[in-house]
Design an enzyme around this catalytic site. Structure first.
Site, short mmCIF file in Angstrom:
data_model
loop_
_atom_site.label_atom_id
_atom_site.label_comp_id
_atom_site.label_asym_id
_atom_site.label_seq_id
_atom_site.Cartn_x
_atom_site.Cartn_y
_atom_site.Cartn_z
N LYS A 38 73.58 -75.32 -38.13
CA LYS A 38 74.40 -76.36 -37.50
C LYS A 38 75.83 -76.25 -38.02
CE LYS A 38 73.25 -79.64 -41.13
NZ LYS A 38 72.23 -80.59 -41.60
N ARG A 136 68.08 -92.78 -41.91
CA ARG A 136 68.87 -92.09 -40.89
C ARG A 136 67.93 -91.90 -39.72
NH1 ARG A 136 72.07 -86.56 -42.55
NH2 ARG A 136 70.12 -85.58 -41.98
N TYR A 267 107.33 -83.95 -46.91
CA TYR A 267 107.45 -85.27 -46.31
C TYR A 267 107.29 -86.37 -47.36
CZ TYR A 267 106.93 -83.18 -41.65
OH TYR A 267 107.10 -82.45 -40.52
C1 LIG Z 1 71.54 -80.26 -42.76
C2 LIG Z 1 70.10 -80.51 -42.88
C3 LIG Z 1 69.32 -79.79 -43.80
C4 LIG Z 1 69.91 -78.82 -44.81
O1 LIG Z 1 70.42 -79.52 -45.92
P1 LIG Z 1 71.08 -78.72 -47.14
O2 LIG Z 1 71.31 -79.76 -48.18
O3 LIG Z 1 72.36 -78.15 -46.63
O4 LIG Z 1 70.12 -77.68 -47.54
C5 LIG Z 1 67.95 -79.98 -43.76
N1 LIG Z 1 67.38 -80.85 -42.88
C6 LIG Z 1 68.10 -81.58 -42.02
C7 LIG Z 1 67.43 -82.51 -41.08
C8 LIG Z 1 69.49 -81.45 -41.99
O5 LIG Z 1 70.20 -82.17 -41.14
#
Ligand SMILES: *Cc1c(COP(=O)(O)O)cnc(C)c1O
Length: 375
Positions: A38, A136, A267
């Protein structure tokens, strides 16, 4: 021919492959290691990174939205592609057309896939997301039994797996993950804990610090890109082979000038020189992912030495102090992230200056600049 930018992200394919093999070793040979690609592979390039992981033996990939899955499949990726964030009901046909695996957390999604499955005379396997403590995405543990029962009445759809996510697996000595894992195992039992039901909960932190939670598959993200989820502390605690950061960020000096004491820089003049100062102007700013939070805080490497950011970071420019570095000229290579000479700046160090984590630094740099790949 496109004209290349002053700023280049370099990704080491061998580091990615090394990290994949290390994670596979840690997870154990019977466990599948899904590569989380992702966010364009945390800034490393989804398609290119997936190819490297595939060559290292990976056959499971994870993306956030369905469009990423479609794109990855179209680029020729074999193997399983999991879509983690859900989908609009009207997009459910895409899972069948592109052979993607949906993660679901509501019955409406299940019903939409069921209708599509019936229409196509095909059955699709879904993975059910359960919220065991992250608050979540996911259904709550108390709702699992009724959800699974309802799902089983739907034609054209089958439960292929059950998953959850750890909120605190980066805390290597916390008891929280063990408690959450117990809850997950109870939930999996309620869902019918058959051998055909895949279980997965472990992220990078869990593989590294709670390997008993690896189940059938782990979902590794940050570790594949060379970082420990708890930053330098994790790297320093490592007793075995270390993960290797795969990304570096290279820029160059545009102009060098000497200004007298008492000169305001950038700035708002948030920095004023206290002595005669040699400044190097760099073609990198917040548009290139160099966060404005690094104003008067960040450092870069020039000629193997550290130069501090002076004043505010602009959209495409910033100034660094090279008074103590001999012979800096326009055209000199500048390392924002990575090694130069005997020194290096890591994503953890930059994250510390920004009050953030390596994950964000990699996304900001990687996804806002041209990338090149090396063996
Ligand atoms: C991003 C994600 C992971 C990976 O997490 P890391 O800490 O980068 O290894 C695993 N499971 C889900 C559902 C995620 O969104």
């Amino acid at each position: 021919m496109p004209v290349s930018s002053f700023n280049q992200i370099r990704v080491s394919a061998s580091a990615l492959a090394h990290n994949y093999r290390l994670l596979q070793q840690r997870a154990g040979s019977g466990v599948r290691v899904l590569a989380m690609v992702k966010a364009d592979a945390y800034g490393h390039g989804m398609i290119e990174a997936a190819q490297v992981f595939a060559s290292a033996g990976c056959s499971d990939f994870g993306v956030a939205e369905i469009g990423e899955g479609v794109q990855l499949r179209a680029a020729g990726a074999d193997g399983n592609i999991f879509v983690f964030l859900g989908f609009r009901p009207e997009d459910s046909g895409l899972f069948f057309e592109h052979d993607l695996i949906p993660v679901i957390y509501d019955l409406e999604s299940g019903a939409a896939l069921s209708r599509e499955g019936v229409r196509r005379e095909q059955e699709i396997a879904v993975h059910l997301k359960v919220d065991c403590g992250m608050s979540r995405l996911g259904i709550l543990p108390k709702d699992v039994e009724s959800f699974v029962t309802a799902l089983q009445q739907l034609p054209g759809i089958a439960l292929g797996g059950i998953l959850s996510h750890f909120p605190r697996a980066d805390e290597h000595d916390s008891l929280h993950s063990a408690e959450q894992f117990n809850r997950f195992e109870d939930v999996a039992a309620q869902a019918g804990n058959t051998t055909s039901l895949m279980k997965h909960i472990a992220n990078s932190g869990a593989v590294l610090y709670f390997p008993y939670t690896c189940c059938d598959m782990v979902r590794a993200g940050i570790s594949l890109y060379g970082y420990y989820p708890d930053g330098n502390a994790g790297a320093e605690r490592e007793k075995g082979e270390r993960l290797q950061p795969a990304m570096s960020f290279v820029s160059r000096v545009l102009q060098v000038k000497t200004v007298p004491a008492g000169t305001g820089v950038s700035y708002g003049h948030t920095y004023t020189t206290d002595k005669e100062t040699r400044l190097a102007v760099l073609p990198v700013g917040y548009e290139d992912g160099l966060s404005r939070h690094l104003s008067n805080r960040g450092e870069v490497l020039v000629r193997g030495k550290r130069a501090k950011v002076r004043g505010r970071i602009c959209m495409n420019l910033c100034m660094v102090d090279v008074s103590e570095i001999e012979g800096v000229q326009s055209g000199d290579e500048v390392i924002i992230l990575g090694h130069q000479g005997d020194d290096s700046i890591s994503g953890n160090e930059i994250a510390g200056w920004m009050n953030s984590i390596s994950y964000e630094v990699l996304c900001l740099f990687g996804n806002n600049n041209e990338r090149t790949y090396s063996k």
